[in-house]
Design an enzyme around this catalytic site. Structure first.
Site, PDB file in Angstrom:
ATOM      1  N   HIS A 141       3.100   2.861  36.891  1.00 15.41           N
ATOM      2  CA  HIS A 141       3.973   3.830  36.232  1.00 15.41           C
ATOM      3  C   HIS A 141       4.731   3.111  35.121  1.00 15.41           C
ATOM      4  O   HIS A 141       5.195   1.998  35.325  1.00 15.41           O
ATOM      5  CB  HIS A 141       4.962   4.417  37.258  1.00 15.41           C
TER       6      HIS A 141
ATOM      7  N   ARG B 160      10.763  10.702  28.564  1.00 17.81           N
ATOM      8  CA  ARG B 160       9.949  10.584  27.363  1.00 17.81           C
ATOM      9  C   ARG B 160       9.551  11.962  26.875  1.00 17.81           C
ATOM     10  O   ARG B 160       9.500  12.229  25.671  1.00 17.81           O
ATOM     11  CB  ARG B 160       8.715   9.723  27.640  1.00 17.81           C
TER      12      ARG B 160
END
Lengths: 219, 253, 624
Positions: free
Chosen positions: C257, C273
């Site tokens: 991740h 994000r």
């Protein structure tokens, strides 16, 4: 648990007693809080004028409130003590645990409870003395009180201790009823504590002012 | 930065005949974003391999790492050293059985609690795999979850003067659990059933309202309100049959 | 020695383990779960997001069906999954979710009417139908065609685990927590139980059972940086591998991740994000647009992770005492957005880092996240190699994830596999009688006792177990990180082989009495290094890039030669490497290999591609 772990002759143990006792503890406490506020106004009236207090006293006397109400309050005080004492540890080991916990945690509400437990004991003794003295010498008049206080440094110091302890206990008791019984939520807790402290401070000031007024009451 | 921290840690291994309970001091250089998770692991890896403590998720989700930090119960994993003075005292949680050093047996206690309050949905229905799920109001689901967020860390029990004094007291965690099922319509238990579990001095009427539970709960559960409402609910449940009609109440949580 | 007997022994009491135990107990069998921690602390509780199941109740999930879910799953796996298993999974997922609702999970429900949702940080309106009011709602997750993820606020795993543990308590499933299974009892043909060390007292116990289930979760803790809980250390795979006959499926299939926070590697959501957060390097320079001019920070999980590593390798990482990292910047999103839409992220930063994301940068690095591989089982959850041994959940390679797992599929797998495999275990228990061989138990116990003795006395050597573990961390990430290549893997293997030798010469520094955390680790370390060697050897052998397995020297997905599953076994306990066997990834093709539509890369096709799914195959699939 209400399902008994020992044999009984009842098919089901009487499981409501805890609830009733808790009700009584709270209600007796609440009654005493209300009484204390009325009491404050009653004796505080001497600040305005001794005759006002005497007038009120006459009303109590005439309606029988003093003769009956007095002992009722005495009984309430004892009842409240017995009920609250169910939760107060008398074994020194448990007392030690509570004190150690309050000290270790630096936790205000735990300390408040400790204050309640200790002040409760003191009030049991001092309150009894106070009530006995007053109720055995009815009617209550400003002059009698004044005399008692003027002549004896012992009585003055008695009330110098008694007044703050009673109000501390009353104030904390009120706060604790509010939070224990879900009347005040999480957000209201700290503001309740502040307001409560203000009221207690005011009550103490009035109490001491009354005390001074009695001492300096001219004949 | 770059303080040297002093850790005063309770040490005792009950399985070692030579071990006696004592406090031991360790010193460690503080680093950026240091938590007790990092500090304790470093102490074990670098200074004393025998140091016992519990961590699991290290993200304040599982509740494994509760300990008494400078006097107050809390989760070690989200306790940042920068929030503490140079000296940090660590003790195991009280109430629970000690396994060694900072590690205690919470599993047995909580399993016992779950059995005692029958921590499951009591229903006479049988699951039908072909049927659509029963509907539920989303707001209610969220209210149930709000109480279901408890991670069974044990802080509320360890901070409760009542639980410390009386080992048969259910504690906030158990009362909160009962409240969770009271809210849940899938649990078919009656008010009397709940009363039988908590309507005693070992249950909600034993609570002295010290609110230690509320003030240390790392998940900020509304324990004060839950306990207060539950007390009121159970008190009325006991008294309603004595009261005149206009005073009777059925308290909703 | 204390001996416990039960019909089924579940090693691991997370969602998968308890779900199987519940199924057995519900059918009248006695069940014991072993767990390193109290069952409710299992790592299942840490899964926040949700569980995928094609209920199709929500507006954005309309038209969803197990078939759509199946296609997403197979694509997600980069065709590495067993399609028969994927079919079983998607068909049963809705039932499992409803069952969990029946048992008390407070799933979020559909609220009818116009609702505001967010996608890529932008709000939009969707209309929830009145007839679906109060049914289980679903949210969006990456890699899915429909909004399919059932959830309970930000604590799905927690809520489901608590409901399941309630059910287990009700049925009298025993959980023996703080226990560490250190060996399986078997005779090379049948598994009969486990030798277990009590982590409260240090005593050894034997557990005998007619069926044994491994449900110990992933093996993330062979990496230094992982989002996994500290208990996810691969115990289950290690003791299965130790039997010499049970294969470890697809050890090289490991998902990373991009944004674990430094130092504790707690995950911050991709929503950061998605909402416009950027990645900065040591100079405060935003580097992603240089690598991925189009998608920039919004490229898929594996791509972003790869680019971050690439950039750090060029020397642009931020040095810290906890190793190198990069910065995640969400300051420009503003206090209001962070307080409301990214509260969870703010909480993590404040609670664990003491960083205020409104004014400060968040230190992040790519971190190990999920292990697709595990104890290889057939579609019934029965492990290869030993009768009476089963596996479920992340610990198993049931294999619906192949080489890349979809978010929300793994958490759902725990209860779906638990339900399905639980049923198979019940069938097995009904159909078998078992005679326990005392000599197998005695042998196993004596071996473990001797092992503990020699660790305490330091008979084999005095290697410090924590130093060995550090060496394993360093050696493994060298080759088996996000980017892999032959040369680094080779070095990694050489180093790990040396580490294995050291792991075999560990001696305790402390006295090893009682719970002894040092002894607990010393008992695992050799197994962990063996797992690490399985990962690196399998990764070196697999000369292709598939899903999360990215070979710089073999960038294409090679369906011609590598549409198969690694099966690592370790028959000789003193050997220094596993034996790698292979089997076809899937025997049933409902969906012939194709492009998964993201991640890019060339595909070398199969020589004889199977035909598209027939109607008959589909119908057969949905019966199961």
């Amino acid at each position: 648990m209400s399902i008994p772990s020992y044999a009984t002759h009842n098919p089901r143990a009487n499981c409501r007693s805890s609830a009733y006792l808790d009700w009584l503890q709270m209600l007796s406490g609440a009654c005493l809080v209300i009484f204390m506020i009325m009491h404050l106004f009653f004796v505080g009236s001497v600040i305005i004028s001794p005759s006002l207090m005497n007038g009120l006293s006459d009303v109590f006397e005439w309606t029988g409130m003093a003769q009956i109400g007095g002992p009722v309050i005495f009984f309430l005080l004892l009842l409240h003590f017995v009920l609250a004492a169910r939760k107060i540890p008398f074994a020194s080991k448990q007392q030690g645990i509570m004190l150690a916990d309050a000290r270790r945690m630096h936790h205000l509400d735990t300390w408040l409870w400790v204050i309640q437990a200790v002040s409760g004991m003191v009030i049991l003794v001092m309150g009894s003395i106070h009530l006995w003295t007053v109720l055995t010498d009815l009617p209550i008049t400003a002059e009698k009180n004044a005399m008692r206080l003027r002549d004896s440094a012992g009585w003055v110091s008695f009330y110098v201790v008694f007044i703050p302890i009673v109000w501390l206990h009353t104030g904390i008791g009120f706060y604790r009823i509010m939070v224990k019984w879900g009347v005040v939520g999480i957000d209201g807790r700290s503001s309740l504590r502040q307001k409560d402290a203000l009221v207690v401070a005011a009550a103490m000031i009035i109490g001491f002012a009354t005390l001074l007024r009695f001492i300096f009451l001219s004949k | 930065m770059a303080r040297t921290l002093t850790f005063s840690i309770f040490r005792y291994n009950p399985q070692d005949p030579a071990s006696v309970p004592h406090m031991q001091e360790f010193r460690l250089e503080e680093t950026e974003s240091m938590t007790l998770f990092i500090a304790l692991n470093r102490l074990r890896e670098e200074q004393d391999h025998s140091l016992q403590f519990d961590f699991c998720c290290r993200a304040a989700i599982c509740g494994a790492c509760a300990m008494v930090i400078n006097g107050r119960p809390g989760l070690a994993c989200h306790s940042k050293t920068k929030d503490y003075p140079d000296k940090i005292t660590l003790m195991p949680l009280p109430v629970f059985k000690l396994i060694g050093d900072l590690s205690v047996d919470t599993g047995t206690w909580f399993r016992g609690m779950a059995k005692r309050v029958e921590s499951w949905c009591h229903t006479k229905k049988i699951f039908d795999p072909t049927a659509q799920e029963e509907r539920m109001d989303n707001a209610l689901a969220e209210r149930i979850y709000e109480l279901d967020r408890c991670v069974e860390c044990g802080c509320c029990v360890a901070a409760c003067g009542t639980a410390l004094m009386r080992d048969d007291f259910l504690g906030a965690v158990a009362l909160n659990r009962v409240a969770r099922f009271v809210l849940d319509p899938r649990d078919e238990r009656s008010e009397q059933d709940y009363f039988d579990i908590i309507g005693t001095d070992e249950g909600v009427f034993g609570c002295m309202g010290l609110l230690g539970c509320q003030d240390v709960c790392p998940k900020s559960l509304p324990l004060q309100e839950v306990l207060g409402k539950l007390r009121l609910k159970m008190a009325f449940a006991a008294a309603n049959h004595l009261l005149p009609r206009f005073l009777r109440r059925e308290i909703k949580l | 020695m204390q001996i416990f007997q039960s019909d089924i022994l579940c090693i691991g009491a997370g969602l998968a383990g308890e779900r199987v135990a519940v199924e057995a107990a519900d059918n009248g069998f006695s069940a014991i779960c072993l767990s390193l921690v109290p069952s409710r602390r299992s790592h299942s509780s840490a899964a926040m997001g949700g569980m995928q199941a094609a209920l199709g109740n929500s507006a954005m999930g309309e038209g969803d069906s197990p078939d759509v879910h199946f296609a997403d799953t197979v694509k997600g796996s980069d065709w590495g999954c067993d399609q028969e298993v994927a079919r079983i999974f998607v068909n049963n997922a809705p039932i499992a979710m409803r069952q969990m609702a029946f048992w008390g999970v407070p799933w979020n429900r559909v609220v009818a009417g116009e609702q505001t949702y967010y996608k890529g940080g932008k709000p939009f309106q969707a209309y929830e139908k009145l007839e679906n009011e109060g049914l289980i709602h679903s949210r969006s997750f990456g890699g899915t065609a429909k909004w399919r993820t059932c959830y309970t606020s930000d604590g799905t795993g927690h809520a489901v685990l608590y409901a399941l543990d309630n059910r287990a308590t009700q049925l009298g499933v025993e959980v023996h927590d703080k226990t560490q299974a250190i060996a399986l009892i078997h005779d090379g043909v049948t598994c009969m139980g486990a030798i277990v060390r009590c982590m409260k007292t240090g005593e050894l116990r034997a557990y005998l059972a007619r069926a044994v289930l491994i449900a110990t979760g992933g093996y993330g803790r062979i990496y230094r940086a992982t989002t996994n809980a500290v208990i996810c250390d691969g115990d289950g795979m290690a003791i299965a591998l130790d039997t010499g006959v049970v294969p470890f499926g697809n050890p090289e299939a490991i998902q990373f991740h991009p944004t674990g926070v430094v130092p504790t590697d707690i995950l911050v959501t991709e929503g950061c994000r998605g909402d416009g957060g950027t990645l900065l390097d040591v100079n405060g320079y935003r580097f992603m647009p240089d690598y991925e001019p189009e998608k920039q920070e919004l490229a898929s999980r594996d791509v972003v992770s790869r680019r971050m590593i690439e950039h750090m390798r060029k020397g642009f990482g931020v040095k810290s005492v906890y190793g190198e990292h990069l910065w995640l910047d969400i300051r420009h999103l503003g206090a209001h957005h962070i307080h409301t839409k990214l509260r969870e992220v703010e909480d993590i930063c404040q609670s664990f880092l003491g960083v205020d994301p409104v004014t400060q940068l968040i230190p992040v690095r790519p971190t190990h996240h999920y292990s697709m591989g595990g104890v290889r089982t057939n579609k019934d959850g029965a492990a290869y190699g030993l009768k009476g041994l089963f596996a479920a959940g992340e610990a198993a390679c049931w294999d619906m994830h192949g080489f890349n797992r979809l978010g929300g599929n793994s958490l759902a797998e725990t209860v779906v596999a638990g339900m399905v495999i639980g049923g198979k275990v019940v069938e097995y228990l009904k159909g078998t009688d078992r005679v326990f061989k005392t000599e197998s138990m005695r042998d196993a116990a004596a071996r473990q006792k001797a092992r503990i003795q020699s660790l305490i006395s330091g008979a084999k050597g005095g290697e410090d177990v924590y130093a060995v573990r550090e060496a394993m961390y360093d050696a493994l990430i060298l080759g088996a990180g996000i980017f892999r290549n032959g040369k680094d893997l080779q070095t990694s293997i050489e180093k790990l082989t040396a580490v294995l030798d050291r792991a075999r010469r560990v001696g305790l520094k402390s006295n090893g009495l009682g719970a002894s955390p040092e002894l607990a680790l010393a008992l695992k370390i050799e197994g962990q290094v063996k797992l690490a060697l399985c990962v690196t050897h399998a990764a070196l052998n697999r000369a292709e890039s598939r899903g999360a397995h990215t070979r710089e020297d073999f960038p294409e997905r090679n369906d011609r030669d590598w549409l198969k599953r690694t099966l690592a076994i370790w028959p000789d306990p003193v050997a220094v490497k596993p034996i790698l066997n292979y089997e076809p990834a899937t025997t049933v093709f409902e969906m012939p290999p194709g492009d998964r539509g993201y991640g890019g890369g060339k595909i070398i096709p199969m020589d004889n591609p199977p035909e598209a799914a027939t109607q008959a195959a589909r119908a057969q699939g949905s019966e199961k």
